[in-house]
Scaffold this motif. Structure first.
Motif, short mmCIF file in Angstrom:
data_model
loop_
_atom_site.label_atom_id
_atom_site.label_comp_id
_atom_site.label_asym_id
_atom_site.label_seq_id
_atom_site.Cartn_x
_atom_site.Cartn_y
_atom_site.Cartn_z
N TYR A 292 -7.99 -0.21 3.50
CA TYR A 292 -8.13 -1.53 2.87
C TYR A 292 -8.57 -2.58 3.89
O TYR A 292 -9.55 -3.30 3.67
CB TYR A 292 -6.80 -1.95 2.25
N TRP B 146 0.85 -1.19 0.00
CA TRP B 146 0.00 0.00 0.00
C TRP B 146 0.88 1.25 0.00
O TRP B 146 2.05 1.21 0.43
CB TRP B 146 -0.90 0.00 1.24
N ALA C 154 -3.52 1.55 3.79
CA ALA C 154 -3.57 0.21 4.38
C ALA C 154 -4.75 0.09 5.34
O ALA C 154 -5.49 -0.91 5.32
CB ALA C 154 -2.26 -0.08 5.10
#
Length: 336
Positions: free
Chosen positions: A191, A182, A188
């Protein structure tokens, strides 16, 4: 909790194992009552994760007061191709295709041996209890099968145990293709928080996974356990899992199994049957969670472990023969 990072040799030259050694806060470190069993915990994680995932569970364990037992320390390992161990060993695991679970078990025994050599566990009234999840739980079983009475007791959370396992090529390919980098921490975080796989996780565990499961490489945040290494562990189950399952009769210490209600790798009824066949086995089902028991509900995981410890305590004795047992294992492993 207090935590100290320690690095140990693996069972192979050129690789290291990174551990966190946790101990109770100073305020509670002196509460052990006379006659209570002093415990050292050896903690192993599931495939694709890392030692810090256990911290919420350990905090609850350390906060519990018992007149039967007292935890002196917990040694949480990163397997050689996971977490901080993977960072150190990167140069010789980058092209890994297959990771036999026996390697993880050899490393467990190697860490215990080094702790014993430094008189940091299994001395005097101290005993070692292995606690592991999934792949880590199966690896503890393999260690105990090879070196009986290494552990005073085992707590196995959803171990992967099958009489025969087939290599699922599609699953291995999917694992290798999973996203692993990422642009930054915000990307991150977005996600993981938005991914269906992580929806049921306790927030503390998810935050720890993001904090300790990633490293910065070339300006990107990437998984410490690369998808190739995770896939190598899955592939390594083919023989290792069946060997553990077929040799459970060799396990001589009290053994407790904790299964998630909706677990697929080890459905409750299947694990219950295994526990009933063992000389000193017990089994509990945790409702409302799946295979990732520790990640989804660390507090209830700890509560179940506490009940297991209460049941184990009367049977736990100081094992002076543990050192000799672990040393004997080195020769036994060489034959496998």
């Amino acid at each position: 909790m207090k935590v100290v990072r320690r690095i140990f040799d693996t069972s192979r030259k050129g690789q290291k194992i990174v551990t966190n050694i946790y101990s109770p806060p100073a305020a509670s470190s002196s509460v052990a009552k006379a006659g209570s069993k002093r415990l050292t915990l050896l903690i192993t994680h599931a495939n694709g994760f890392h030692k810090e995932i256990w911290e919420p569970t350990l905090k609850r364990l350390f906060s519990y007061q018992s007149d039967k037992w007292h935890i002196d320390k917990a040694v949480a390992m990163d397997a050689y191709n996971h977490g901080d161990s993977a960072v150190i060993n990167r140069s010789n695991i980058s092209n890994e295709e297959l990771s036999s679970w026996f390697e993880n078990s050899r490393d467990i025994l190697a860490v215990i041996r080094q702790l014993q050599e430094k008189k940091e566990c299994a001395s005097g009234a101290q005993t070692i209890i292995g606690i592991g999840h999934s792949w880590g739980a199966s690896s503890l079983l393999l260690a105990e099968i090879t070196s009986p009475l290494t552990f005073a007791a085992l707590v196995l959370i959803d171990p992967v145990l099958h009489e025969a396992m087939k290599t699922e090529d599609g699953f291995i390919k999917t694992t290798k293709k999973r996203r692993w980098q990422w642009d930054d921490e915000n990307a991150a975080q977005a996600y993981f928080e938005g991914h269906l796989f992580f929806k049921g996780w306790d927030k503390r565990c998810l935050d720890l996974h993001i904090k300790h499961g990633l490293e910065e490489v070339g300006g990107k945040l990437v998984l410490k356990c690369r998808p190739t290494n995770e896939a190598a562990v899955f592939l390594g189950a083919t023989y290792s899992s069946s060997y553990a399952t077929q040799n459970l009769w060799r396990v001589r210490c009290p053994t407790a199994f904790l299964t998630g209600e909706t677990s697929l790798p080890g459905p409750p009824e299947y694990i219950r049957a295994i526990a009933q066949q063992m000389p000193d086995g017990r089994h509990e089902v945790m409702n409302g969670v799946g295979h990732l028991v520790v990640h989804e509900d660390p507090d209830r995981t700890a509560d179940n472990i506490i009940r297991f410890f209460d049941g184990f305590a009367p049977k736990i004795n100081s094992r002076a023969e543990t050192t000799e047992s672990v040393q004997f294992a080195a020769a036994a492993w060489a034959k496998l």
